[in-house]
Write a protein that holds these residues in place. Structure first.
Motif, PDB file in Angstrom:
ATOM      1  N   ARG A 157       1.621   4.257   2.899  1.00 25.01           N
ATOM      2  CA  ARG A 157       0.542   3.444   2.357  1.00 25.01           C
ATOM      3  C   ARG A 157      -0.026   2.561   3.451  1.00 25.01           C
ATOM      4  O   ARG A 157       0.698   2.126   4.363  1.00 25.01           O
ATOM      5  CB  ARG A 157       1.018   2.529   1.224  1.00 25.01           C
ATOM      6  CG  ARG A 157       1.768   3.190   0.083  1.00 25.01           C
ATOM      7  CD  ARG A 157       0.964   4.194  -0.683  1.00 25.01           C
ATOM      8  NE  ARG A 157      -0.365   3.758  -1.054  1.00 25.01           N
ATOM      9  CZ  ARG A 157      -1.225   4.518  -1.727  1.00 25.01           C
ATOM     10  NH1 ARG A 157      -0.884   5.756  -2.062  1.00 25.01           N
ATOM     11  NH2 ARG A 157      -2.428   4.060  -2.025  1.00 25.01           N
ATOM     12  N   VAL A 158      -1.331   2.285   3.390  1.00 24.20           N
ATOM     13  CA  VAL A 158      -1.968   1.322   4.289  1.00 24.20           C
ATOM     14  C   VAL A 158      -2.000  -0.020   3.561  1.00 24.20           C
ATOM     15  O   VAL A 158      -2.538  -0.125   2.450  1.00 24.20           O
ATOM     16  CB  VAL A 158      -3.385   1.761   4.678  1.00 24.20           C
ATOM     17  CG1 VAL A 158      -4.055   0.694   5.536  1.00 24.20           C
ATOM     18  CG2 VAL A 158      -3.344   3.092   5.433  1.00 24.20           C
ATOM     19  N   ILE A 159      -1.406  -1.040   4.166  1.00 24.27           N
ATOM     20  CA  ILE A 159      -1.361  -2.358   3.554  1.00 24.27           C
ATOM     21  C   ILE A 159      -1.969  -3.391   4.497  1.00 24.27           C
ATOM     22  O   ILE A 159      -2.160  -3.129   5.686  1.00 24.27           O
ATOM     23  CB  ILE A 159       0.079  -2.780   3.197  1.00 24.27           C
ATOM     24  CG1 ILE A 159       0.916  -2.962   4.480  1.00 24.27           C
ATOM     25  CG2 ILE A 159       0.723  -1.775   2.253  1.00 24.27           C
ATOM     26  CD1 ILE A 159       2.254  -3.629   4.247  1.00 24.27           C
ATOM     27  N   THR A 160      -2.247  -4.560   3.962  1.00 27.75           N
ATOM     28  CA  THR A 160      -2.675  -5.689   4.777  1.00 27.75           C
ATOM     29  C   THR A 160      -1.457  -6.554   5.049  1.00 27.75           C
ATOM     30  O   THR A 160      -0.675  -6.850   4.130  1.00 27.75           O
ATOM     31  CB  THR A 160      -3.751  -6.513   4.051  1.00 27.75           C
ATOM     32  OG1 THR A 160      -4.825  -5.633   3.674  1.00 27.75           O
ATOM     33  CG2 THR A 160      -4.293  -7.616   4.944  1.00 27.75           C
ATOM     34  N   ALA A 161      -1.256  -6.954   6.301  1.00 25.87           N
ATOM     35  CA  ALA A 161      -0.063  -7.711   6.671  1.00 25.87           C
ATOM     36  C   ALA A 161      -0.401  -8.684   7.790  1.00 25.87           C
ATOM     37  O   ALA A 161      -1.467  -8.614   8.408  1.00 25.87           O
ATOM     38  CB  ALA A 161       1.058  -6.766   7.107  1.00 25.87           C
TER      39      ALA A 161
END
Length: 565
Positions: free
Chosen positions: A43-47
């Motif tokens: 998954r592509v997440i914001t971090a």
């Protein structure tokens, strides 16, 4: 000889001064997207800085914290420092459209604030849409050098950050729900320090492990960063001693289970006094709303004793998902440590009293339209039937500071316009009560005034437990109860001697909570349910606190890099 003694005395004084001197602690947060693998999926997440949870910030009471937030993500962002008072630094509090406009893609904003009169476990998180699902981290405030905890110094300390995970883009989950008017999809997992644990698929290798030595005592700093679930937490066969909540010390309270609501923190001491082996720590939801879907999975970590050869950890028996008795017992047994540094006695004179009904309702879907909420309408939420709408052209704080009209209305009433049998389920979906409407309605408070609030749950779309958070203040939790609050009899239940101090309190399902605080911090301070679903539906408002008339009680102008809408 005298000169030598004087020199030694001065040197010692200088050394002592260096030990206690406050520091400026600086960090850079790079907010960006990263690809991670969880539950067998990428998954592509914001971090922040490429990891979730993000950096664990460590400061001492009296320090200043400076965090430069660089937004390299495709989404607008803000960062909230949950539980920090922000005395005369409301511009750094962080909720989008309340104290600032969002940091847009490619822009930066530097948060600067002093940490005064607070010790313990707090945290930081994104405060725009559902980005805080992956943009969050701990914020530990240690005592000043030379000062100690009001309990024996533990062998070691460990953050235990409980999170929530979706096999989807969490912003899309919220956007789709708001567009349809129905409830969002529930999460797929919970996490401990970012790891789901070995009860989930493809997760055994990453399970969080906490190594301990027999006979030693450890401090666990538990943070609930989940979006929509209160969580029961246990460690198999071990007793936990609660010593602080929301960065406020408590009288020691021994328990085998902790309940922590979204936004809350709980510090517990654990003594490794069991047989050498391995023991699961586990968390799963307390789900009080009847007939509402929720993520019924369990996240685990493993407590491993030095010298253990055990390959099968002992599993704790967690409370039932709807165990309200255990939830209420835990909350009601916590009391404030009145001998601790920064304890604040309960204000005895109350200047304003408010009864706020909190709960879900419906918003009209419009003529000839059908939505996915109950009765074909949109799900909504409100305080005293005002469903909060954030502004978009200017933040509330900028509107206050620059005296811009038309952004908000300071007309939130002290009592609901219509009194009814709030928790009687026979009123559920009553056409004369269930509908609410959007507005940006807030409450004006005079500087240094004392406000008492009774949060009253309602049953219009089912009773539920609401963790209510107030920015900029701690408050005393005077009492809680089930059913409707009765002003004639329930004040006798108030604990005015040593109530717990909190910034977030879970209002009992089908019940009420009475709190009290002094409005000694000028600015605009968001108040809202910390279940993100409920906030997105409108369960929020804000307090507009006037300046006090002196330089030390007047909000300074905004910083030059404050983001623009």
């Amino acid at each position: 000889m005298a000169r030598a003694l004087l020199f030694l005395a001065l040197a010692f004084a200088l050394f002592a001064s260096c030990l206690t001197r406050a520091k400026v602690v600086k960090h850079t947060f790079r907010v960006e997207t990263v690809t991670v693998t969880k539950l067998c999926q990428q998954r592509v997440i914001t971090a922040v800085n490429g990891v979730s949870p993000g950096p664990l910030l460590k400061v001492r009471e009296g320090d200043s914290l400076v965090v430069k937030a660089v937004n390299k993500s495709p989404y607008n962002i803000t960062i909230h420092w949950h539980g920090i008072f922000q005395l005369l630094s409301a511009w750094a509090d962080g909720p989008a459209y309340t104290t600032q406009c969002p940091i847009q893609t490619g822009q930066t904003y530097t948060y600067k604030f002093n940490i005064t009169g607070q010790e313990g476990t707090l945290w930081w998180h994104a405060h725009l849409s559902t980005l805080r699902a992956t943009v969050y981290g701990g914020l530990i405030i240690y005592p000043r050098r030379g000062l100690s905890y009001p309990f024996a110094t533990p062998k070691k300390e460990f953050p235990i950050i409980l999170g929530e995970w979706w096999n989807a883009n969490v912003l899309d989950v919220e956007t789709q729900a708001l567009a349809s008017g129905g409830a969002p999809n529930v999460s797929n997992a919970f996490t401990i320090n970012g790891q789901p644990g070995d009860l989930y698929p493809c997760s055994a290798n990453g399970t969080y492990k906490l190594n301990v030595s027999h006979g030693k005592t450890y401090l666990l700093r538990i943070i609930n960063a989940a979006l929509n679930n209160e969580l029961f937490f246990k460690v198999a066969n071990h007793t936990l001693t609660v010593v602080a909540v929301d960065a406020s010390y408590t009288n020691p309270y021994q328990t085998d289970v902790v309940l922590v609501a979204p936004g809350q923190t709980t510090d517990v001491l654990l003594t490794a006094n069991q047989s050498i082996g391995s023991y699961y720590m586990a968390a799963r939801p307390y789900a009080s709303a009847v007939g509402v879907s929720f993520d019924n999975t369990t996240t685990t970590g493993i407590l491993v004793y030095k010298g253990s050869n055990s390959s099968t950890p002992v599993m704790p028996t967690l409370p039932d998902f709807n165990d309200t008795d255990t939830a209420d017992t835990f909350i009601s047994n916590l009391t404030g440590l009145t001998t601790a540094r920064f304890w604040i006695p309960v204000p005895q004179t109350v200047n304003e009293s408010m009864l706020m009904t909190i709960g879900l309702g419906l918003i009209s879907c419009g003529a000839n339209a059908t939505c996915a909420g109950p009765l074909g309408q949109k799900l909504g939420a409100s305080i005293s039937n005002f469903s909060f709408q954030f502004p978009t052209k200017l933040s509330l704080l900028e509107a206050l500071f620059h005296n811009v009209s038309g952004i908000y209305s300071a007309s939130l009433p002290d009592q609901p316009a219509v009194a009814f049998d709030y928790t009687n389920t026979n009123n559920s979906f009553s056409s004369s009560l269930v509908y609410t409407a959007k507005s940006t309605t807030v409450k004006q408070l005079s500087f240094n005034s004392t406000l008492e609030i009774v949060f009253q749950d309602t049953s219009l779309v089912g009773v539920d437990n609401h963790p209510m958070h107030i920015h900029g203040f701690n408050f005393h939790v005077l009492a809680q109860g089930l059913g409707n609050y009765n002003s004639s009899t329930d004040t006798s239940k108030y604990n005015l001697a040593n109530p717990q101090l909190r910034n977030t309190i879970a209002v009992p399902v089908g019940g009420w909570t009475a709190i009290r605080f002094q409005a000694n911090n000028p600015g605009v301070w968001l108040m809202h349910c910390h279940l993100d679903d409920h906030l997105s539906w409108g369960l929020g408002s804000a307090f507009v606190v006037s300046n006090g008339g002196t330089p030390s009680s007047t909000l300074p102008p905004p910083p030059s890099d404050l983001p623009k809408c």
